[in-house]
Scaffold this active site. Structure first.
Site, PDB file in Angstrom:
ATOM      1  N   TYR A   1       4.312  -4.993  13.081  1.00 49.68           N
ATOM      2  CA  TYR A   1       3.218  -5.398  12.193  1.00 49.68           C
ATOM      3  C   TYR A   1       2.050  -5.994  12.988  1.00 49.68           C
ATOM      4  O   TYR A   1       2.226  -6.933  13.760  1.00 49.68           O
ATOM      5  CB  TYR A   1       3.737  -6.423  11.188  1.00 49.68           C
ATOM      6  CG  TYR A   1       2.707  -6.915  10.210  1.00 49.68           C
ATOM      7  CD1 TYR A   1       2.134  -6.051   9.287  1.00 49.68           C
ATOM      8  CD2 TYR A   1       2.301  -8.245  10.212  1.00 49.68           C
ATOM      9  CE1 TYR A   1       1.186  -6.502   8.381  1.00 49.68           C
ATOM     10  CE2 TYR A   1       1.351  -8.707   9.315  1.00 49.68           C
ATOM     11  CZ  TYR A   1       0.796  -7.822   8.405  1.00 49.68           C
ATOM     12  OH  TYR A   1      -0.143  -8.269   7.516  1.00 49.68           O
TER      13      TYR A   1
ATOM     14  N   LYS B   1       0.843  -1.195   0.000  1.00 49.64           N
ATOM     15  CA  LYS B   1       0.000   0.000   0.000  1.00 49.64           C
ATOM     16  C   LYS B   1       0.875   1.239   0.000  1.00 49.64           C
ATOM     17  O   LYS B   1       2.075   1.175   0.320  1.00 49.64           O
ATOM     18  CB  LYS B   1      -0.951  -0.009   1.198  1.00 49.64           C
ATOM     19  CG  LYS B   1      -0.343  -0.410   2.525  1.00 49.64           C
ATOM     20  CD  LYS B   1      -1.420  -0.554   3.576  1.00 49.64           C
ATOM     21  CE  LYS B   1      -0.914  -1.192   4.857  1.00 49.64           C
ATOM     22  NZ  LYS B   1      -0.651  -2.624   4.719  1.00 49.64           N
TER      23      LYS B   1
ATOM     24  N   ARG C   1      -1.025  -7.525  12.027  1.00 47.40           N
ATOM     25  CA  ARG C   1      -1.817  -8.699  11.623  1.00 47.40           C
ATOM     26  C   ARG C   1      -1.028  -9.994  11.824  1.00 47.40           C
ATOM     27  O   ARG C   1      -1.003 -10.861  10.959  1.00 47.40           O
ATOM     28  CB  ARG C   1      -2.254  -8.552  10.170  1.00 47.40           C
ATOM     29  CG  ARG C   1      -3.271  -7.444   9.943  1.00 47.40           C
ATOM     30  CD  ARG C   1      -3.576  -7.289   8.459  1.00 47.40           C
ATOM     31  NE  ARG C   1      -4.642  -6.352   8.220  1.00 47.40           N
ATOM     32  CZ  ARG C   1      -4.500  -5.040   8.184  1.00 47.40           C
ATOM     33  NH1 ARG C   1      -3.298  -4.508   8.382  1.00 47.40           N
ATOM     34  NH2 ARG C   1      -5.529  -4.246   7.953  1.00 47.40           N
TER      35      ARG C   1
END
Length: 824
Positions: free
Chosen positions: A323, A8, A325
């Site tokens: 991070y 992204k 997730r």
């Protein structure tokens, strides 16, 4: 040229900042001396819809199920076409590509699928960005890996995506069609490999609560006097005595009273029959994965799982935590070198409690969390080396950062040590038990016991366990086996069993992670104990939110308990156990995890999914649902009569067509049910359910006049020939088939061949007559079957035949005999 492809834009910008400058901004990418950085917007490619494989799938029909793509197709998402074109042009110019997707299954797939879609043959390397601070990015960029090392991870993600498509697209259609046959015209039933068993957990829990019958039971506790002090112990009934239920609880008040009176009576001498004192250690709690963070934040602050994920993502993008997730609760040993820096920054972060705990932390201590063997593409969520300032955070960010920081700090505190004591007292040939613990070193627990109320919330204490925890925490006097003690007094406690607690979003998420607790098969329960649950860290919260958004469940009350809606009951009750229980899904998740480690093949996994889909689509054809609507079909009672518009006017037909072919006239905008019921009552038991051939009707007429002994028919009787009926009628789409039939009736009349005998006569087949064309306005031939309509000449595609004007209520047909119906 080296091309970095990030998942992204925000990751792409942070990555470019850590490359050699200056940075030149372009439309859709950044240029540095070390290479070009571009980005995707998550999954820039989407899976094809069924109608994109074949236009016929646009119309939902049970006959088309299951839909199994021979070759899986991807299309560029409409709102990503511009960025896709930019990425495509940069890949064409690149000499080397660096895969910068998130370090998980989906992150691996979304970049790989673009490279595969474009047929890339250039070398690809992988950068694993577990944190977005400068030090972490530069360390990751200095240790790039070959992207082929992650092929199995991509295969696992591909298997998950295709399995979800097979289950979702096919079974959603199959069971939605079943619901519509039962009169639920506007209802769409979304079936999901993970979504459906998750909803079923909520429905079953609600039914357990509705059907729960409280049971009163009794406990007897006695206080005993030892030379070193008194203590209380609980009576343990022998499992052979009367008055116990299946859980060995004493439920008979009379027996409880008698037993207490027996204990109160003399003599009061007792003896310590068993005494055990064991030194125990409780290791530091592991740092957080996303699920454990969501569960704790839900219990502690009442946060919904999606809010926790969104907040953790913000902390990650601010470079303050790693991070989010992640499904891992362990840390790589090379991170241990950052401990001193992180602890120093935590002391200055502005959180007074955290700052007070930092001085006692030992950065050189190595807990069980530091384990390279437990690390895959990512590690547990911890603070980064970037200095945080909690005073500039939102309340949600501050609370989550506090939990993450405390979980990290615990790794540098000593283990919690205590003495566990268990005592058994023999009194009047009955056993009383007591347990207690003596703290030796609180260790890491000092951070979790600073606020008793919050500690209980963190540990998930409930009313059922509170007494037991208090009992275990008692301090017992020093004693040894065979010491004499004396009964002082006793007391009886009246307890009542309590129903299970409704799920909240957080506890439901925990249930998805610990799915082995809810499987139906006891053997599978053992097998799945170490499975990673159903769903992924990133999708569990989304699945719960989607079920609420689609109004299959709702959150009620201050604690946001999840309650199923009527649509949820309808869906779960209609589905077979294979979809409502998590056994299959949990085993599939285990296989997906095994596939990511090279232990399962994509082809084998998908073959299993296809077989499962075929089996469940077949079951959908026989499903029985609660019928909804005013005009329940009087014949099958499984559908409702719906208004149809035929060429000869309005009529009403059963929504359970083709299983039920009930039709009736329209009477002032409503079905004429009285007339329909009267016709059903008059109808012979073996009357033909649909149109039969003129040949068979002629045979029937001749046989009626023939002696019984001479009756014979070389062909099959038409009445029970379901194959013939299905050849005449479409199984699913009434309107579409009628339209097709209308076109066939418009075909030119074929000339009738001459014939000399009955055996030579061609066997004409009469099509449905809803769209028949009239040759004459009226006829003097009364229909011999229904005796309500008149026979008239029809020009069918196979020639002329005669049909009843009372169609579709009467489906009689007769061959033409020189301008007259052949009745005999």
């Amino acid at each position: 040229m080296r091309l970095y492809i990030a998942e992204k834009p925000s990751v792409g910008r942070e990555l470019a900042k850590c490359l050699t400058g200056p940075i030149a901004r372009r439309d859709g990418y950044l240029v540095t001396k070390d290479g070009v950085v571009t980005w995707l917007f998550g999954h820039i490619l989407r899976q094809a819809e069924p109608e994109e494989y074949d236009p016929k799938y646009k119309r939902w029909r049970a006959d088309d199920l299951p839909i199994i793509p021979e070759h899986w197709k991807l299309f560029v998402a409409k709102d990503c076409e511009k960025q896709f074109a930019i990425v495509k042009s940069l890949i064409e110019k690149a000499d080397e590509i660096v895969h910068g997707g998130d370090p998980d299954r989906e992150g691996q797939l979304l970049v790989d699928e673009v490279l595969d879609y474009l047929g890339n043959k250039k070398p690809v390397r992988r950068i694993l960005l577990n944190a977005l601070d400068e030090k972490s990015i530069k360390k990751a960029n200095a240790s790039l890996r070959d992207n082929r090392d992650f092929f199995n991870l991509k295969q696992s993600a591909l298997a998950r995506a295709r399995a979800d498509w097979l289950i979702g697209m096919n079974l959603s259609r199959a069971y939605t069609l079943a619901a519509r046959r039962a009169g639920h015209e506007r209802l769409v039933l979304p079936i999901g490999r993970v979504k459906t068993p998750t909803l079923s957990l909520v429905v079953r829990r609600e039914r357990e609560i509705e059907n729960f019958k409280p049971v009163t039971y009794y406990l007897i506790r006695g206080t005993f006097q030892h030379a070193n002090g008194s203590f209380e112990a609980q009576w343990k009934p022998q499992d052979t005595m009367a008055g116990l239920d299946s859980e060995n609880r004493l439920v008979d008040k009379k027996i409880a009273d008698e037993k207490l009176a027996f204990f109160e009576a003399m003599p009061h001498d007792a003896v310590i029959s068993s005494y055990q004192k064991v030194k125990k250690q409780e290791p530091q709690p592991l740092p957080f994965s996303l699920s454990t963070l969501q569960v704790l934040a839900g219990k502690r602050f009442g946060y919904a799982p999606q809010l926790v994920l969104d907040t953790a993502q913000k902390l990650y993008e601010k470079k303050l935590t790693t991070y989010p997730r992640s499904d891992c609760e362990y840390l790589p040993t090379n991170q241990l070198s950052d401990a001193a820096t992180i602890l120093s920054h935590l002391a200055k972060a502005g959180d007074a409690q955290i700052a007070a705990w930092v001085p006692a932390a030992n950065p050189r201590q190595k807990s069980r969390a530091w384990n390279d063997k437990k690390i895959s593409a990512h590690h547990a969520i911890i603070p980064t080396t970037v200095q945080a300032d909690v005073t500039k955070m939102t309340q949600e960010e501050r609370n989550l950062y506090h939990l993450i920081a405390r979980g990290y700090l615990a790794q540098f505190y000593p283990v919690h040590t205590y003495d566990q004591t268990k005592v058994e007292v023999c009194y009047k040939e009955e056993t009383f038990t007591a347990s207690g613990r003596t703290e030796r070193d609180l260790g890491w627990k000092v951070m979790y016991q600073s606020q008793k109320k919050k500690q209980e919330t963190d540990e998930g204490d409930d009313r059922e366990d509170k007494d037991e925890k208090e009992e275990n925490a008692k301090t017992l006097p020093a004693m040894k086996k065979k010491d004499d003690v004396a009964w002082k007094r006793g007391r009886m406690l009246e307890k009542m069993t309590k129903p299970p607690t409704r799920f909240t979003a957080s506890t439901l998420l925990a249930g998805m992670k610990e799915i082995h607790k809810y499987v139906k098969n006891p053997e599978a329960k053992k097998q799945l104990k170490d499975v990673y649950g159903i769903g992924t860290e990133a999708t569990r919260a989304t699945i719960i939110d989607d079920l609420i958004r689609r109004k299959f469940m709702k959150a009620e009350g201050k604690k946001k308990y999840l309650v199923p809606t009527p649509a949820a009951y309808l869906l779960v009750d209609a589905l077979p156990d294979e979809l409502t229980y998590p056994d299959s899904t949990a085993i599939w998740e285990d296989k997906l995890h095994s596939m990511s480690e090279g232990g399962e093949s994509l082809a084998d996994f998908l073959q299993g999914q296809i077989a499962f889909t075929r089996k469940l689509c077949a079951k959908a054809g026989d499903v029985h649902m609660e019928v909804k609507g005013e005009n329940v079909c009087p014949r099958c009672h499984q559908g409702v009569l719906t208004k149809r518009k035929g060429k000869n006017g309005v009529f009403w037909g059963c929504s359970n067509y083709p299983k039920c072919r009930m039709t009736c006239n329209d009477k002032e905008g409503k079905p004429d049910l009285e007339d329909a019921k009267a016709r059903l009552a008059r109808r012979p038991r073996r009357a033909a359910p649909a149109a039969v051939s003129a040949t068979a009707m002629a045979w029937q007429s001749r046989q009626a006049d023939a002696p019984a002994a001479s009756r014979s028919y070389s062909g099959a009787e038409p009445y029970d020939d379901i194959a013939a009926l299905n050849a005449l009628f479409s199984p699913d789409d009434y309107a579409a088939r009628m339209e097709a039939d209308e076109k066939s009736y418009a075909a030119q009349q074929q000339k009738t061949s001459s014939w000399q005998s009955w055996a030579d006569k061609p066997k004409y087949s009469a099509s449905p007559m809803e769209h028949m064309e009239k040759d004459v306005a009226s006829s003097s031939f009364l229909c011999p079957r229904c005796r309500e309509g008149h026979l008239r000449s029809i020009h069918g595609k196979n020639g002329v035949f005669w049909g009843c004007s009372n169609y579709p209520r009467c489906t009689a047909t007769f061959d033409d005999d020189h301008g007259k119906p052949l009745l005999k």
